[in-house]
Write a protein that holds these residues in place. Structure first.
Motif, PDB file in Angstrom:
ATOM      1  N   ARG A  86     -18.017  10.171   1.640  1.00  0.00           N
ATOM      2  CA  ARG A  86     -16.621   9.820   1.125  1.00  0.00           C
ATOM      3  C   ARG A  86     -15.460  10.359   1.603  1.00  0.00           C
ATOM      4  O   ARG A  86     -15.942  11.715   2.640  1.00  0.00           O
ATOM      5  N   PRO A  87     -14.515  10.314   2.082  1.00  0.00           N
ATOM      6  CA  PRO A  87     -13.421  10.285   2.756  1.00  0.00           C
ATOM      7  C   PRO A  87     -12.985  11.707   2.110  1.00  0.00           C
ATOM      8  O   PRO A  87     -12.777  11.736   1.101  1.00  0.00           O
ATOM      9  N   ILE A  88     -12.683  12.402   2.997  1.00  0.00           N
ATOM     10  CA  ILE A  88     -11.588  13.745   2.998  1.00  0.00           C
ATOM     11  C   ILE A  88     -10.325  14.108   3.103  1.00  0.00           C
ATOM     12  O   ILE A  88     -10.333  15.019   3.137  1.00  0.00           O
ATOM     13  N   THR A  89      -9.497  13.469   3.733  1.00  0.00           N
ATOM     14  CA  THR A  89      -8.088  13.626   4.299  1.00  0.00           C
ATOM     15  C   THR A  89      -7.801  12.517   3.857  1.00  0.00           C
ATOM     16  O   THR A  89      -6.684  12.677   4.561  1.00  0.00           O
ATOM     17  N   LEU A  90      -8.171  11.073   3.342  1.00  0.00           N
ATOM     18  CA  LEU A  90      -6.841  10.365   2.883  1.00  0.00           C
ATOM     19  C   LEU A  90      -7.448  10.483   1.225  1.00  0.00           C
ATOM     20  O   LEU A  90      -8.291  10.750   0.740  1.00  0.00           O
ATOM     21  N   GLU A  91      -6.216   9.841   0.666  1.00  0.00           N
ATOM     22  CA  GLU A  91      -5.885  10.098  -0.911  1.00  0.00           C
ATOM     23  C   GLU A  91      -6.642   9.017  -1.034  1.00  0.00           C
ATOM     24  O   GLU A  91      -6.645   7.952  -0.141  1.00  0.00           O
ATOM     25  N   GLY A  92      -7.447   8.979  -1.945  1.00  0.00           N
ATOM     26  CA  GLY A  92      -8.737   7.747  -2.465  1.00  0.00           C
ATOM     27  C   GLY A  92      -7.610   6.319  -3.345  1.00  0.00           C
ATOM     28  O   GLY A  92      -5.962   6.610  -3.476  1.00  0.00           O
ATOM     29  N   LEU A  93      -7.598   4.620  -2.946  1.00  0.00           N
ATOM     30  CA  LEU A  93      -6.472   3.613  -3.378  1.00  0.00           C
ATOM     31  C   LEU A  93      -6.857   3.819  -4.616  1.00  0.00           C
ATOM     32  O   LEU A  93      -8.006   4.090  -5.810  1.00  0.00           O
ATOM     33  N   ARG A  94      -5.622   3.332  -5.584  1.00  0.00           N
ATOM     34  CA  ARG A  94      -6.016   3.074  -6.928  1.00  0.00           C
ATOM     35  C   ARG A  94      -6.701   2.039  -7.735  1.00  0.00           C
ATOM     36  O   ARG A  94      -6.354   1.404  -7.001  1.00  0.00           O
ATOM     37  N   GLY A  95      -8.026   2.488  -8.210  1.00  0.00           N
ATOM     38  CA  GLY A  95      -8.007   1.477  -8.931  1.00  0.00           C
ATOM     39  C   GLY A  95      -9.719   0.782  -7.802  1.00  0.00           C
ATOM     40  O   GLY A  95     -10.212  -0.040  -8.644  1.00  0.00           O
ATOM     41  N   ILE A  96      -9.569   1.339  -6.728  1.00  0.00           N
ATOM     42  CA  ILE A  96     -10.645   1.222  -5.925  1.00  0.00           C
ATOM     43  C   ILE A  96     -11.578   2.417  -5.372  1.00  0.00           C
ATOM     44  O   ILE A  96     -11.012   3.370  -5.548  1.00  0.00           O
ATOM     45  N   ASN A  97     -13.013   1.975  -4.721  1.00  0.00           N
ATOM     46  CA  ASN A  97     -13.609   2.855  -4.902  1.00  0.00           C
ATOM     47  C   ASN A  97     -13.904   3.289  -3.761  1.00  0.00           C
ATOM     48  O   ASN A  97     -13.399   2.747  -2.665  1.00  0.00           O
ATOM     49  N   GLU A  98     -13.260   5.157  -3.720  1.00  0.00           N
ATOM     50  CA  GLU A  98     -12.944   5.620  -2.362  1.00  0.00           C
ATOM     51  C   GLU A  98     -13.819   5.980  -1.703  1.00  0.00           C
ATOM     52  O   GLU A  98     -13.723   5.766  -0.059  1.00  0.00           O
ATOM     53  N   ASN A  99     -14.861   5.221  -1.893  1.00  0.00           N
ATOM     54  CA  ASN A  99     -16.412   5.549  -0.824  1.00  0.00           C
ATOM     55  C   ASN A  99     -16.157   4.481  -0.134  1.00  0.00           C
ATOM     56  O   ASN A  99     -17.108   4.542   0.948  1.00  0.00           O
ATOM     57  N   TYR A 100     -15.258   4.228   0.158  1.00  0.00           N
ATOM     58  CA  TYR A 100     -15.396   1.925   1.038  1.00  0.00           C
ATOM     59  C   TYR A 100     -14.008   2.467   2.365  1.00  0.00           C
ATOM     60  O   TYR A 100     -13.740   1.857   2.857  1.00  0.00           O
ATOM     61  N   ARG A 101     -13.413   4.289   1.862  1.00  0.00           N
ATOM     62  CA  ARG A 101     -12.060   3.607   2.526  1.00  0.00           C
ATOM     63  C   ARG A 101     -12.340   4.639   4.173  1.00  0.00           C
ATOM     64  O   ARG A 101     -11.815   3.606   4.856  1.00  0.00           O
ATOM     65  N   TYR A 102     -13.138   4.596   4.759  1.00  0.00           N
ATOM     66  CA  TYR A 102     -13.496   5.400   6.055  1.00  0.00           C
ATOM     67  C   TYR A 102     -13.818   3.585   6.551  1.00  0.00           C
ATOM     68  O   TYR A 102     -14.362   3.893   7.949  1.00  0.00           O
ATOM     69  N   LEU A 103     -14.890   2.467   5.524  1.00  0.00           N
ATOM     70  CA  LEU A 103     -14.564   1.374   7.068  1.00  0.00           C
ATOM     71  C   LEU A 103     -13.510   0.717   6.868  1.00  0.00           C
ATOM     72  O   LEU A 103     -12.997  -0.481   7.651  1.00  0.00           O
ATOM     73  N   MET A 104     -12.430   0.986   6.229  1.00  0.00           N
ATOM     74  CA  MET A 104     -11.274   0.234   6.350  1.00  0.00           C
ATOM     75  C   MET A 104     -10.152   0.485   8.002  1.00  0.00           C
ATOM     76  O   MET A 104     -10.380   1.780   7.854  1.00  0.00           O
ATOM     77  N   SER A 105     -10.099   0.131   8.861  1.00  0.00           N
ATOM     78  CA  SER A 105      -9.405   0.070   9.919  1.00  0.00           C
ATOM     79  C   SER A 105      -7.490  -0.005   8.718  1.00  0.00           C
ATOM     80  O   SER A 105      -7.712   0.581   7.404  1.00  0.00           O
ATOM     81  N   ALA A 106      -6.952   1.637   9.487  1.00  0.00           N
ATOM     82  CA  ALA A 106      -5.461   1.200   8.989  1.00  0.00           C
ATOM     83  C   ALA A 106      -4.803   0.335   8.443  1.00  0.00           C
ATOM     84  O   ALA A 106      -3.908   0.133   7.033  1.00  0.00           O
ATOM     85  N   GLU A 107      -4.991  -0.658   8.825  1.00  0.00           N
ATOM     86  CA  GLU A 107      -3.658  -1.640   8.439  1.00  0.00           C
ATOM     87  C   GLU A 107      -4.607  -2.470   7.283  1.00  0.00           C
ATOM     88  O   GLU A 107      -3.597  -2.717   6.341  1.00  0.00           O
ATOM     89  N   GLU A 108      -5.932  -2.466   7.447  1.00  0.00           N
ATOM     90  CA  GLU A 108      -6.679  -3.306   6.110  1.00  0.00           C
ATOM     91  C   GLU A 108      -6.173  -2.014   4.646  1.00  0.00           C
ATOM     92  O   GLU A 108      -6.093  -2.092   3.283  1.00  0.00           O
ATOM     93  N   TYR A 109      -6.331  -0.713   4.470  1.00  0.00           N
ATOM     94  CA  TYR A 109      -6.046   0.286   3.530  1.00  0.00           C
ATOM     95  C   TYR A 109      -3.908  -0.325   3.654  1.00  0.00           C
ATOM     96  O   TYR A 109      -4.065  -0.043   2.493  1.00  0.00           O
ATOM     97  N   GLU A 110      -3.755  -0.209   4.420  1.00  0.00           N
ATOM     98  CA  GLU A 110      -2.397  -0.100   3.503  1.00  0.00           C
ATOM     99  C   GLU A 110      -2.230  -1.552   3.271  1.00  0.00           C
ATOM    100  O   GLU A 110      -1.442  -1.342   1.812  1.00  0.00           O
ATOM    101  N   ILE A 111      -2.713  -2.800   2.979  1.00  0.00           N
ATOM    102  CA  ILE A 111      -2.679  -4.488   2.561  1.00  0.00           C
ATOM    103  C   ILE A 111      -3.461  -3.421   1.162  1.00  0.00           C
ATOM    104  O   ILE A 111      -2.447  -4.323   0.366  1.00  0.00           O
ATOM    105  N   LEU A 112      -4.328  -3.019   0.878  1.00  0.00           N
ATOM    106  CA  LEU A 112      -4.910  -2.963  -0.057  1.00  0.00           C
ATOM    107  C   LEU A 112      -3.953  -1.728  -1.075  1.00  0.00           C
ATOM    108  O   LEU A 112      -3.750  -2.018  -2.140  1.00  0.00           O
ATOM    109  N   ARG A 113      -3.554  -0.658  -0.521  1.00  0.00           N
ATOM    110  CA  ARG A 113      -2.205   0.015  -0.979  1.00  0.00           C
ATOM    111  C   ARG A 113      -0.891  -1.399  -2.035  1.00  0.00           C
ATOM    112  O   ARG A 113      -1.194  -0.755  -3.154  1.00  0.00           O
TER     113      ARG A 113
END
Length: 230
Positions: free
Chosen positions: A160-187
Motif C-alpha cells: 500500500r502506498p503510505i505517503t500519497l493520497e489515493g485516487l478517487r474511485g481507483i484502487n490505491e494498491n496500484y499507485r506505487y506502480l505508476m509514474s508521476a505523469e500517469e498518476y496525474e493523468i488518472l487524477r
C-alpha cells in the motif's frame, strides 16, 4: 505480522507485510512434495527402461545416467527458477500460502535474482541454514535473499502506498506502480470524467494502456477492482 517499508524507484514509500517462518516453511514443504513426485516419476521411468529394454539400457547406460543427472538438476534447481519467473515470484507452494518473492526495491524479480537466491537454497538450505537465518534476521531473509537482494512478502496484505493520497474511485494498491505523469493523468480523469463528452472513449484508452502495464505484475482479482474503478 511484521511490516517493512520500501522506497520504490519512483521515490514512493510502500508498505509490505513480510512472510513469516510458518508460511515459508509450509510453502517449501509443498514444493518438496511436488519435486518428490517429479523424481518419483523419473525413477519409475528408469525402472521401466531397465525392465522392458535391458539391451537398450546396456547399450546407452552412460547416456541414460547422464540424462538422469541433468533432469535431477533441473528438478532440484530449475523448478524454483521456472516457477518464480512464470508466476511472478511465486512457486506452487508460495501460491498456496499467498506469499511472493520480490526485489528489495519492490520490483518483480528477474532471472538473475531467482538464479542467485535458489543456488544457495540447493547447496546450503538443505542443512537448515535458511531456516535459521529466516528466524533470526530482521527481514526474514535466507542467505540467498541477502545475495540476490530479495525479500518474501505476503499477498494477503498487498503493498500500500503510505505517503500519497489515493485516487478517487481507483484502487490505491496500484499507485506505487505508476509514474508521476500517469498518476496525474488518472487524477485529472477522475476529477473531470463526469463532464467529458468523450469519456467512454478515453476510459477504454486508459484501460488498454494500464492493462498492458499492470497485468503481468498484479493479482487478477485486484486488477478487476482497479478496472471497475476507472
Amino acid at each position: 505480522m511484521e511490516i517493512i517499508k520500501i522506497t520504490t524507484p519512483e521515490n514512493i514509500e510502500v508498505e509490505y507485510t513480510l512472510a513469516g517462518l510458518g508460511s515459508r516453511t509450509g510453502a517449501a514443504l509443498i514444493d518438496m512434495v511436488v519435486q518428490g513426485l517429479m523424481l518419483l516419476i523419473l525413477g519409475i521411468a528408469l525402472l521401466l527402461i531397465g525392465y522392458f529394454s535391458p539391451n537398450f539400457w546396456e547399450e546407452y547406460y552412460g547416456w541414460i545416467i547422464g540424462g538422469t543427472l541433468l533432469v535431477f538438476a533441473l528438478i532440484s534447481y530449475g523448478y524454483f527458477i521456472a516457477m518464480e519467473l512464470s508466476m511472478n515470484g511465486m512457486t506452487l507452494g508460495k501460491k498456496v500460502f499467498k506469499i511472493r518473492t520480490i526485489r528489495n526495491n519492490g520490483q518483480p524479480i528477474t532471472l538473475k535474482h531467482s538464479a542467485l537466491r535458489n543456488l544457495f537454497r540447493v547447496f546450503l538450505d538443505i542443512f537448515g541454514v535458511g531456516v535459521v537465518l529466516i528466524f533470526f534476521t530482521k527481514q526474514h531473509k535466507r542467505l540467498g535473499d541477502f545475495v540476490a537482494s530479495t525479500i518474501v512478502v505476503s499477498e494477503e496484505n498487498k503493498a500500500r502506498p503510505i505517503t500519497l493520497e489515493g485516487l478517487r474511485g481507483i484502487n490505491e494498491n496500484y499507485r506505487y506502480l505508476m509514474s508521476a505523469e500517469e498518476y496525474e493523468i488518472l487524477r485529472d480523469y477522475a476529477a473531470r470524467k463526469s463532464s467529458m463528452e468523450d469519456c467512454d472513449y478515453l476510459k477504454e484508452q486508459l484501460k488498454t494502456y494500464f492493462r498492458k502495464k499492470f497485468e503481468p505484475q498484479v493479482n487478477s482479482n485486484e486488477w478487476d477492482a482497479f478496472i471497475d474503478g476507472l
